[in-house]
Design a protein around this motif. Structure first.
Motif, PDB file in Angstrom:
ATOM      1  N   ALA A  38       0.849  -1.197   0.000  1.00  0.00           N
ATOM      2  CA  ALA A  38       0.000   0.000   0.000  1.00  0.00           C
ATOM      3  C   ALA A  38       0.879   1.239   0.000  1.00  0.00           C
ATOM      4  CB  ALA A  38      -0.897  -0.007   1.227  1.00  0.00           C
ATOM      5  N   CYS A  39       0.574   2.195  -0.877  1.00  0.00           N
ATOM      6  CA  CYS A  39       1.240   3.486  -0.825  1.00  0.00           C
ATOM      7  C   CYS A  39       0.143   4.537  -0.668  1.00  0.00           C
ATOM      8  CB  CYS A  39       2.097   3.713  -2.071  1.00  0.00           C
ATOM      9  SG  CYS A  39       1.205   4.355  -3.492  1.00  0.00           S
ATOM     10  N   PRO A  40       0.495   5.807  -0.389  1.00  0.00           N
ATOM     11  CA  PRO A  40      -0.563   6.797  -0.175  1.00  0.00           C
ATOM     12  C   PRO A  40      -1.490   6.989  -1.370  1.00  0.00           C
ATOM     13  CG  PRO A  40       1.500   7.595   0.720  1.00  0.00           C
ATOM     14  CD  PRO A  40       1.819   6.337  -0.037  1.00  0.00           C
ATOM     15  N   ASP A  44      -3.203  -1.080  -3.250  1.00  0.00           N
ATOM     16  CA  ASP A  44      -3.183  -2.460  -3.746  1.00  0.00           C
ATOM     17  C   ASP A  44      -2.132  -2.698  -4.832  1.00  0.00           C
ATOM     18  OD1 ASP A  44      -4.285  -0.790  -5.580  1.00  0.00           O
ATOM     19  OD2 ASP A  44      -6.000  -2.063  -6.068  1.00  0.00           O
ATOM     20  N   HIS A  45      -0.918  -2.188  -4.646  1.00  0.00           N
ATOM     21  CA  HIS A  45       0.120  -2.535  -5.621  1.00  0.00           C
ATOM     22  C   HIS A  45       0.310  -4.045  -5.611  1.00  0.00           C
ATOM     23  CE1 HIS A  45       1.423   1.327  -6.990  1.00  0.00           C
ATOM     24  NE2 HIS A  45       1.591   1.779  -5.765  1.00  0.00           N
ATOM     25  N   SER A  46       0.630  -4.608  -6.788  1.00  0.00           N
ATOM     26  CA  SER A  46       0.795  -6.059  -6.851  1.00  0.00           C
ATOM     27  C   SER A  46       2.080  -6.495  -6.157  1.00  0.00           C
ATOM     28  CB  SER A  46       0.786  -6.523  -8.310  1.00  0.00           C
ATOM     29  OG  SER A  46       1.820  -5.868  -9.025  1.00  0.00           O
ATOM     30  N   TYR A  60       9.274   6.223  -0.332  1.00  0.00           N
ATOM     31  CA  TYR A  60       9.257   6.286  -1.791  1.00  0.00           C
ATOM     32  C   TYR A  60       8.425   5.126  -2.320  1.00  0.00           C
ATOM     33  CZ  TYR A  60      10.846   7.086  -6.538  1.00  0.00           C
ATOM     34  OH  TYR A  60      10.874   7.367  -7.874  1.00  0.00           O
ATOM     35  N   CYS A  61       7.544   5.388  -3.293  1.00  0.00           N
ATOM     36  CA  CYS A  61       6.813   4.299  -3.957  1.00  0.00           C
ATOM     37  C   CYS A  61       7.453   4.080  -5.324  1.00  0.00           C
ATOM     38  CB  CYS A  61       5.329   4.607  -4.106  1.00  0.00           C
ATOM     39  SG  CYS A  61       4.497   3.265  -5.000  1.00  0.00           S
ATOM     40  N   HIS A  62       8.074   2.904  -5.492  1.00  0.00           N
ATOM     41  CA  HIS A  62       8.783   2.617  -6.738  1.00  0.00           C
ATOM     42  C   HIS A  62       7.820   2.470  -7.910  1.00  0.00           C
ATOM     43  CE1 HIS A  62      12.806   2.309  -5.183  1.00  0.00           C
ATOM     44  NE2 HIS A  62      12.305   1.715  -4.115  1.00  0.00           N
ATOM     45  N   ALA A  63       6.572   2.051  -7.624  1.00  0.00           N
ATOM     46  CA  ALA A  63       5.601   1.883  -8.716  1.00  0.00           C
ATOM     47  C   ALA A  63       5.084   3.244  -9.185  1.00  0.00           C
ATOM     48  CB  ALA A  63       4.452   1.009  -8.244  1.00  0.00           C
ATOM     49  N   CYS A  64       4.764   4.114  -8.243  1.00  0.00           N
ATOM     50  CA  CYS A  64       4.200   5.422  -8.595  1.00  0.00           C
ATOM     51  C   CYS A  64       5.302   6.433  -8.912  1.00  0.00           C
ATOM     52  CB  CYS A  64       3.325   5.956  -7.465  1.00  0.00           C
ATOM     53  SG  CYS A  64       1.912   4.897  -7.100  1.00  0.00           S
ATOM     54  N   GLY A  65       6.525   6.141  -8.456  1.00  0.00           N
ATOM     55  CA  GLY A  65       7.642   7.015  -8.786  1.00  0.00           C
ATOM     56  C   GLY A  65       7.683   8.313  -8.005  1.00  0.00           C
TER      57      GLY A  65
HETATM   58 ZN   LIG Z   1       2.321   3.656  -5.253  1.00  0.00          ZN
END
Ligand SMILES: [Zn+2]
Length: 331
Positions: A38-40, A44-46, A60-65
């Protein structure tokens, strides 16, 4: 009344663990950091895309950058403006309205800011030193590995692969095929082995206290005009890719979290060299999710599927090696 809430005082009192406990945030420990799916922005990131460092509250969220500090975390989780964020942070930190005089406050602020800058400087220096020390250690380890190994070669044969210059063998892991991990400057900063299956877990150990960020088998510095770039997952898939695309630059992320990082570093270099990026994910939801996240970053750097500079390979098998073993070949 946000005016009397002291931002520096709140920043100082605000603890990562209190913020996470307040939102009942699910996390898993990973070394000195915490990770979460979970990021802000997305619950539900895989994959565990969010990384938080409890010591300083940086995330840092690597998926959202994107990422930030605990204030931005609170603001984004609740989708509230800064005064509301400050009030919420004060509540979480247990800070009440300040009764300090303006002079006391100014003196405290200067001291706290100084302490914070010192801490940030020490943290950055520690990471720089650790990464620097990893280079001679990893390079020496790589040099100590065997060029040939009976069990290692046999294992590659079992996977329909042959021995290559860029693959060495680690007798400490039963003759496991091993690859060098390169920094963005092309230095060897880690060595990752694929242990022979009879040894069990861990499947792909790296060296202790060496960074995992980087690329396996080739380096970003190998990218030049006329050489396509292939990004894969997994040690065996990377060796397979080297054989399947003998003229391409092969970059493999050590761990899914490094895939968007590789795209971030490599995509501008690829765009500049006017060459082509091919992503070869594992053919499952997680693999494609990672590839899509990397593709978004690549598109942001100027690559385009329509113009043929960006491709995601769908070979239909579980992974590239399985496809290769079944006779699949790149177009
Ligand atoms: Zn994210």
């Amino acid at each position: 009344m946000t005016a009397s809430l002291d931002i520096e005082e709140i920043r100082r009192a605000l603890q990562t663990r209190d913020v996470l406990a307040f939102y009942q945030w699910p996390t898993k420990r990973s070394g000195r950091d915490l990770e979460s799916r979970a990021c802000p922005q997305r619950p539900d990131h895989s994959r565990r895309a969010l990384v938080i460092t409890p010591a300083n509250g940086r995330w840092y969220c690597h998926a959202c950058g994107f990422g930030g500090d605990l204030f931005t975390f609170i603001g984004q989780v609740e989708n509230i403006d800064f005064p509301e964020t400050l009030a919420r942070a004060a509540e979480i930190a247990g800070v009440v309205e300040s009764s300090m005089s303006d002079e006391e406050r100014a003196a405290k602020h200067a001291q706290w800011r100084h302490e914070r800058e010192e801490q940030e400087r020490r943290d950055a220096e520690e990471i720089r030193l650790r990464n620097q020390q990893a280079v001679p250690r990893a390079t020496a380890y790589w040099e100590s590995l065997e060029r040939t190994n009976a069990r290692g070669a046999e294992y590659l044969g079992e996977r329909h692969l042959s021995t290559l210059d860029s693959v060495r063998f680690d007798p400490r892991h039963g003759g496991a095929p091993a690859l060098a991990l390169y920094s963005s400057r092309g230095e060897i900063r880690n060595v990752v082995a694929r242990r022979v299956p009879e040894l069990g877990e861990p499947k792909t150990p790296g060296l202790y206290a060496c960074p995992s960020a980087g690329t396996l088998i080739d380096a970003v510095t190998d990218i030049r005009p006329g050489r396509d770039v292939i990004v894969t997952e997994g040690v065996i898939d990377t060796i397979t890719a080297r054989i399947a695309w003998p003229d391409a630059v092969i970059l493999r992320a050590h761990g899914w979290a490094n895939l968007p990082l590789i795209a971030t570093v490599a995509a501008p270099v690829i765009a500049n060299a006017r060459t082509k990026l091919t992503l070869v994910p594992h053919q499952d939801q997680r693999g494609f999710q990672g590839a899509l996240e990397a593709a978004e970053i690549a598109i942001g750097a100027g690559l385009s599927a329509r113009r043929g500079s960006l491709t995601i390979v769908k070979h239909g098998a579980k992974d590239l090696n399985e496809a290769w073993s079944a006779g699949w070949r790149p177009e």
